[in-house]
Scaffold this active site. Structure first.
Site, PDB file in Angstrom:
ATOM      1  N   LYS A 189      -2.931  -1.307   0.971  1.00 14.74           N
ATOM      2  CA  LYS A 189      -2.629  -0.178   1.844  1.00 14.74           C
ATOM      3  C   LYS A 189      -2.751  -0.615   3.300  1.00 14.74           C
ATOM      4  CE  LYS A 189      -1.230   4.041   2.050  1.00 14.74           C
ATOM      5  NZ  LYS A 189       0.082   4.380   1.501  1.00 14.74           N
ATOM      6  N   SER A 382       4.613   6.154  -0.797  1.00 16.02           N
ATOM      7  CA  SER A 382       3.342   6.807  -0.500  1.00 16.02           C
ATOM      8  C   SER A 382       3.460   8.307  -0.787  1.00 16.02           C
ATOM      9  CB  SER A 382       2.931   6.519   0.943  1.00 16.02           C
ATOM     10  OG  SER A 382       1.532   6.588   1.091  1.00 16.02           O
TER      11      SER A 382
END
Length: 584
Positions: A189, A382
């Site tokens: 991430k 996402s």
């Protein structure tokens, strides 16, 4: 006194006359806007497609386009362009396409849609000529499907491979004594990486290397196939920088000739069999959209909802996916009995996790009553993947960026900045130890850091659970392909994140089959705004952007937008892609 009244009433009369003239003038303008005349296509027309335009999902309104100017037109949405090319394929007035291919600001999936549509147009037997003075790689990818590609003799064909670069702010924040307290789940991430590192992490380097190599391989393979060339030779041209001038591109058969603009137009005249001095009937794609009826009609309705931009809580602004707005649009389609299926076109790097959850919920409810099919554009990752994962079917293109299943939040500590840089301190009272947990004027305690990380881990688990349920996968498997990692559409298919590789039209066709209808029309949302809203909105946005750019320049404006994104992340739990993943 008599002279005064004489002057006063003369001025008043002039004012009244002026007001009446302005009233009828505005009435005429508004009448022209409300019922604009259709432009004529004419005969022996050549459709002009400019790859230098940014093709967003929906039409980009030019509020002055309806006022009668021959030079100003709305920029059609991407799917509009695809449908216009399909219409032009059967339109006897259109004899071919002139493809302007210099710079190309569009993403890989957008270019894939355009390339597929142009290839389909060629099946009509009509010509497609591409021309550029400085042909970028992305423009070349689309142009490679043309019958002929021409470059200016003194121009260039970009042939250098792909690269991406990220901006890192850690050093600047340290100098300002600003502490970004970062919490995230997923080792890939990378959205917070520019705040916590001064260089690319190994995990991020791995995922971006694989992503770029996938796009690069496809670029070379499709070029080789379209041009009848060897992939190994094309790769050698990149690695050894063999394409430096336009003449090099001709030597390696990347282009068919080195011509000036007037010479290309002479070739088009010859193709059209018209006089060498005849005025060419070039029809810009925006003008063609005004001139023809290119949208299908039918009895049943399929709702097509465009979801483009950042996922945000509330109603959202233009180019944002506001959870309230999109819940209402999906709910409206769900309750409408004439709507037989719902197609959602998603082009977003994500955003608020709560907003994504709320839209996911509405899609889940809609799916119980009618088919819901999702089409991914350039990016659907996402939070955008979160809200999509429970659809009946998901379509993506090879150039789509998807995945990035991970979560983060930022709570900024500005205590040292205020005290040491500005001489400002803060004090106060509270009724509980953590009553001011989100305060930017002090660092988090160890207990508070544990609390925040627990929230992030919980949301990450929920995210993976949503994906596991929607994709019919084991949560352990989802975790192995999650970790905030981004994937191409091709890899997304092999991993089970998407169901099919296909265009938006393929997704619409799938929805129609699932709804068992062939007699349908598309009802598209969000609906276009009024002329006045468009005029005022465009002016306000352009004035604001230009004011900032005039002070700090184009590069400074890019940094400014990144800093704005940083500010918007603070204190909000996010499921979002990296700040600015630009591949050139």
């Amino acid at each position: 006194m008599r002279g005064f009244f004489k002057t006063f009433f003369a001025a008043l009369l002039a004012l009244v006359v002026f007001a009446v003239v302005v009233f009828f003038l505005l009435l005429g303008i508004i009448g022209g806007v409300l019922s604009p005349s259709k432009p004529e296509v004419g005969g022996r027309a050549v459709l002009v497609v400019d790859l230098g335009q940014t093709y967003k999902e929906q039409v980009q309104d030019n509020p002055f386009a309806d006022l009668g100017s021959d030079e100003q037109y709305d920029v059609p949405g991407l799917y509009d362009v695809v449908r216009l090319l399909r219409h032009a394929k059967e339109d006897t007035a259109i004899k071919g396409i002139y493809l302007k291919c210099n710079n190309d600001p569009n993403g890989f999936a957008t270019n894939e849609e355009l390339r597929i549509a142009i290839a389909d147009f060629k099946k009509s037997g009509k010509f497609v000529y591409a021309y550029g003075e400085g042909i970028s790689q992305k423009a070349y990818y689309v142009a490679s499907v043309a019958d002929k590609i021409y470059c200016n003799p003194k121009g260039e064909v970009e042939w250098k491979g792909f690269a991406t670069e990220m901006l890192y702010l850690k050093g600047a924040l340290q100098k300002l004594e600003i502490q970004p307290q970062i919490f995230y789940a997923g080792k890939f991430k990378s959205a917070t990486e520019p705040l916590r590192e001064d260089h690319m992490t190994e995990a991020n380097r791995i995922q971006l290397t694989e992503l770029l190599n996938g796009f690069y391989d496809r670029f070379l393979e499709t070029t080789a196939e379209a041009r009848g060339l060897d992939t190994a030779v094309l790769r050698k041209c990149v690695n050894q920088s063999l394409i430096r001038r336009a003449a090099d591109a001709l030597d390696y058969k990347l282009v068919d000739g080195l011509l000036y603009d007037d010479e290309v137009k002479d070739l088009i005249r010859s193709k059209l069999k018209v006089d060498s001095h005849a005025w060419l009937n070039f029809i810009p794609i925006g003008k063609y959209a005004k001139a023809v009826n290119f949208k299908a009609t039918g009895k049943d309705k399929i709702s097509l909802i465009y979801a483009e931009g950042e996922v945000v809580d509330g109603k959202g602004e233009k180019d944002e996916i506001g959870s309230e707005t999109y819940r209402w649009l999906i709910r409206k389609a769900r309750f409408d009995k004439d709507v037989k299926a719902i197609v959602i076109r998603v082009n977003s790097g994500g955003g608020s996790s709560l907003a994504s959850e709320n839209i996911w919920r509405e899609i889940t409810l809609a799916r119980k009553e009618k088919p819901v099919v999702i089409s991914f554009g350039d990016v659907a990752a996402s939070g955008a993947y979160y809200l999509s994962c429970n659809a009946d079917s998901i379509f993506a293109l090879p150039g789509t960026i998807t995945g990035s299943i991970g979560v983060f939040t930022i709570i900024t500590n500005l205590q040292s900045f205020f005290k040491n840089k500005l001489g400002v301190t803060f004090d106060g009272v509270k009724t509980a130890p953590e009553a001011d947990i989100l305060s930017a004027t002090r660092p988090l305690t160890a207990n508070e850091r544990t609390m925040v990380q627990n929230v992030i881990d919980t949301i990450y688990h929920d995210f993976k659970s949503r994906v596991a349920d929607g994709r019919k996968k084991d949560i352990g498997y989802v975790d192995s392909i999650a970790q905030g990692r981004v994937w191409s559409g091709t890899m997304g298919l092999s991993l089970g994140l998407v169901d099919r590789i296909g265009t938006l039209q393929d997704a619409v066709d799938c929805a129609a089959r699932m709804a068992k209808t062939s007699n349908y029309r598309l009802v598209e949302y969000p609906e276009p705004k009024s002329f006045l809203d468009r005029l005022l909105g465009t002016y306000k946005r352009n004035a604001s952007v230009q004011a900032v750019k005039s002070e700090i320049g184009e590069d400074g404006y890019r940094t400014y937008t990144i800093l704005k994104k940083v500010k918007s992340m603070i204190g909000v739990t996010e499921t979002r892609l990296p700040f600015d993943l630009t591949i050139e």
